[in-house]
Design a protein around this motif. Structure first.
Motif, PDB file in Angstrom:
ATOM      1  N   ASP A  57       0.807  -1.181  -0.096  1.00  0.00           N
ATOM      2  CA  ASP A  57       0.071   0.008  -0.055  1.00  0.00           C
ATOM      3  C   ASP A  57       0.956   1.315  -0.087  1.00  0.00           C
ATOM      4  O   ASP A  57       1.884   1.350   0.793  1.00  0.00           O
ATOM      5  N   LEU A  58       0.569   2.178  -0.877  1.00  0.00           N
ATOM      6  CA  LEU A  58       1.225   3.492  -0.948  1.00  0.00           C
ATOM      7  C   LEU A  58       0.299   4.649  -0.482  1.00  0.00           C
ATOM      8  O   LEU A  58      -0.553   4.730  -1.098  1.00  0.00           O
ATOM      9  N   ILE A  59       0.916   5.079   0.682  1.00  0.00           N
ATOM     10  CA  ILE A  59      -0.280   6.302   1.378  1.00  0.00           C
ATOM     11  C   ILE A  59       0.441   7.394   1.369  1.00  0.00           C
ATOM     12  O   ILE A  59       1.611   7.521   1.535  1.00  0.00           O
ATOM     13  N   ALA A  60      -0.220   8.594   1.259  1.00  0.00           N
ATOM     14  CA  ALA A  60       0.204   9.887   1.603  1.00  0.00           C
ATOM     15  C   ALA A  60       0.924  10.201   2.746  1.00  0.00           C
ATOM     16  O   ALA A  60       0.679   9.682   3.738  1.00  0.00           O
ATOM     17  N   GLY A  61       2.184  10.808   2.428  1.00  0.00           N
ATOM     18  CA  GLY A  61       3.184  10.837   3.594  1.00  0.00           C
ATOM     19  C   GLY A  61       4.483   9.701   3.480  1.00  0.00           C
ATOM     20  O   GLY A  61       5.192   9.748   4.305  1.00  0.00           O
ATOM     21  N   GLY A  62       4.114   8.695   2.954  1.00  0.00           N
ATOM     22  CA  GLY A  62       4.934   7.610   2.806  1.00  0.00           C
ATOM     23  C   GLY A  62       6.237   7.831   1.957  1.00  0.00           C
ATOM     24  O   GLY A  62       6.045   8.198   0.756  1.00  0.00           O
ATOM     25  N   ILE A  63       7.235   7.257   2.311  1.00  0.00           N
ATOM     26  CA  ILE A  63       8.425   7.203   1.359  1.00  0.00           C
ATOM     27  C   ILE A  63       8.871   5.845   1.094  1.00  0.00           C
ATOM     28  O   ILE A  63       8.881   4.847   2.091  1.00  0.00           O
ATOM     29  N   TYR A  64       8.988   5.349  -0.278  1.00  0.00           N
ATOM     30  CA  TYR A  64       9.269   4.162  -0.662  1.00  0.00           C
ATOM     31  C   TYR A  64      10.464   4.140  -1.660  1.00  0.00           C
ATOM     32  O   TYR A  64      10.839   5.087  -2.325  1.00  0.00           O
ATOM     33  N   SER A  65      11.141   3.049  -1.772  1.00  0.00           N
ATOM     34  CA  SER A  65      12.384   2.936  -2.405  1.00  0.00           C
ATOM     35  C   SER A  65      12.205   1.451  -3.218  1.00  0.00           C
ATOM     36  O   SER A  65      12.224   0.523  -2.617  1.00  0.00           O
ATOM     37  N   PHE A  66      12.464   1.537  -4.490  1.00  0.00           N
ATOM     38  CA  PHE A  66      12.323   0.130  -5.091  1.00  0.00           C
ATOM     39  C   PHE A  66      13.634  -0.037  -6.272  1.00  0.00           C
ATOM     40  O   PHE A  66      14.017   1.022  -6.630  1.00  0.00           O
ATOM     41  N   PRO A  67      14.208  -1.364  -5.874  1.00  0.00           N
ATOM     42  CA  PRO A  67      15.597  -1.477  -6.651  1.00  0.00           C
ATOM     43  C   PRO A  67      15.380  -1.557  -8.109  1.00  0.00           C
ATOM     44  O   PRO A  67      14.361  -2.009  -8.465  1.00  0.00           O
ATOM     45  N   ASP A  68      16.468  -1.561  -8.690  1.00  0.00           N
ATOM     46  CA  ASP A  68      16.518  -1.880 -10.219  1.00  0.00           C
ATOM     47  C   ASP A  68      16.022  -3.162 -10.278  1.00  0.00           C
ATOM     48  O   ASP A  68      16.166  -4.147  -9.751  1.00  0.00           O
ATOM     49  N   GLY A  69      15.183  -3.378 -11.577  1.00  0.00           N
ATOM     50  CA  GLY A  69      14.434  -4.654 -11.854  1.00  0.00           C
ATOM     51  C   GLY A  69      13.208  -5.092 -11.170  1.00  0.00           C
ATOM     52  O   GLY A  69      12.462  -6.021 -11.387  1.00  0.00           O
ATOM     53  N   PHE A  70      12.917  -4.219 -10.018  1.00  0.00           N
ATOM     54  CA  PHE A  70      11.856  -4.345  -9.291  1.00  0.00           C
ATOM     55  C   PHE A  70      10.363  -4.411 -10.461  1.00  0.00           C
ATOM     56  O   PHE A  70      10.498  -3.463 -11.327  1.00  0.00           O
ATOM     57  N   SER A  71       9.359  -5.137 -10.245  1.00  0.00           N
ATOM     58  CA  SER A  71       8.361  -5.017 -11.036  1.00  0.00           C
ATOM     59  C   SER A  71       7.076  -5.193 -10.350  1.00  0.00           C
ATOM     60  O   SER A  71       7.078  -6.073  -9.437  1.00  0.00           O
ATOM     61  N   ALA A  72       5.949  -4.652 -10.750  1.00  0.00           N
ATOM     62  CA  ALA A  72       4.516  -4.914 -10.038  1.00  0.00           C
ATOM     63  C   ALA A  72       3.590  -4.302 -11.089  1.00  0.00           C
ATOM     64  O   ALA A  72       3.655  -3.371 -12.133  1.00  0.00           O
ATOM     65  N   THR A  73       2.277  -4.541 -10.473  1.00  0.00           N
ATOM     66  CA  THR A  73       1.238  -3.793 -11.173  1.00  0.00           C
ATOM     67  C   THR A  73       0.633  -2.639 -10.394  1.00  0.00           C
ATOM     68  O   THR A  73       0.595  -2.921  -9.214  1.00  0.00           O
TER      69      THR A  73
END
Length: 87
Positions: A57-73
């Protein structure tokens, strides 16, 4: 998909800016990371679902980091704005 406003674009792949979308445009889109993508959600909610079924879940105020090659819908639930840095 959506609107991108770049604040910086450097040769070699460094980019930073704002991205916005809404549930109609970003209802269900592929999210494939090239480099690394770190972002702060300024407004809205979305969900990422990985190929193995994990939901993030991505919510307002959140900080997220995803590495090279990460995939999702990516599924946008409400009008969404993020500040991103891609390196």
């Amino acid at each position: 998909m959506g609107q991108v406003h770049f604040l910086v674009q450097k040769e070699g792949g460094l980019m930073g800016g704002l991205w916005r979308t809404d549930p109609q445009i970003g209802a269900e889109i592929p999210y494939n990371v090239t480099g690394s993508d770190t972002f702060h959600v300024l407004q809205g909610e979305a969900e990422l679902e990985t190929p193995d079924g994990q939901k993030i879940d991505l919510i307002a105020g959140g900080i997220y980091s995803f590495p090279d090659g990460f995939s999702a819908t990516w599924r946008t639930r409400s009008p969404f704005v993020k500040f991103f840095v891609i390196a």
